[in-house]
Scaffold this active site. Sequence first.
Site, PDB file in Angstrom:
ATOM      1  CE1 TYR A   1      -3.012   3.087   0.527  1.00  0.00           C
ATOM      2  CE2 TYR A   1      -3.457   2.347   2.762  1.00  0.00           C
ATOM      3  CZ  TYR A   1      -3.674   3.238   1.732  1.00  0.00           C
ATOM      4  OH  TYR A   1      -4.559   4.272   1.908  1.00  0.00           O
TER       5      TYR A   1
ATOM      6  CE  LYS B   1      -5.797   2.109  -1.862  1.00  0.00           C
ATOM      7  NZ  LYS B   1      -6.342   2.461  -0.530  1.00  0.00           N
TER       8      LYS B   1
END
Length: 288
Positions: A133, A161
Amino acid sequence: MKGIITALMVSYDQDGNLNEKGLREIIRYNVDVCKVDGLYVNGSTGENFMISTEEKKEIFRITKDEVKGQVPLIAQVGSVNLREAIDLAKYATDLGYDALSAVTPFYYKFNFNEIKHYYNSIINAVDNKMIIYSIPFLTGVNMSLDQFAELFENEKIIGVKFTAGDFYLLERMRKKFPEKLIYGGFDEMLLPATVLGIDGAIGSTFNVNGQRARQIFELGKQGKIEEAREIQHVTNDLISEILDNGLYQTIKEMLKEKGVDAGFCREPMEKLSEERIAKARSIAKNHL
């Protein structure tokens, strides 16, 4: 695990306690109404960094129980406390989550060797997969293409992400790592990210705008750029109004307008004034 994935919102009552009924209603709205392809659980949108380890586990449990295999689930387990991250990774894996994700460790300005150790420690402790992330504007952690490549040497780290505005880096990553999953993280830039070849997107506004997000993504993949751009314009008009009124609080009020018990945000996030609540309800009526 491709397509439109909601960064799941969580319902809390006025005292900041987890509202299980409301959380289940938010999940159902995402799956049944927004028709999203998956849920990203305990990310920033779930106010994850303001809740306890036990509350995080309860959210993982409730979400898994409510979804019952209808869509894939990604558990965000990242924490500055590596022991907590590993504990959450084990818990979510035991529940049957399809993948894990972890925000880059922040606040202490960790060097890359420390960041690499963090990711490998989490994912090597469990039989699961990891999605990095990356959200530099909140964490202050910017990683290069070579550093992503070094992290991806661990075959259990399957993607990222990518919540960053550096689309040159996004394009370079797509070309260099065709086998990795790349998710766009900025809802307002879904179309250009789609054109660059992302596998899907993970976003907070998908809690209310999931159907339009799917249209943008699918039209973009089909090369129907003009059509997709028009829907992105409508989406960004909506996003601008939400941001002007308070991101998470406004989305919760919009969900309430649709009959979902979305609750309130945890302190120190402020409660909306009556005027801003009315504005949020008006946004929902005009856009949903």
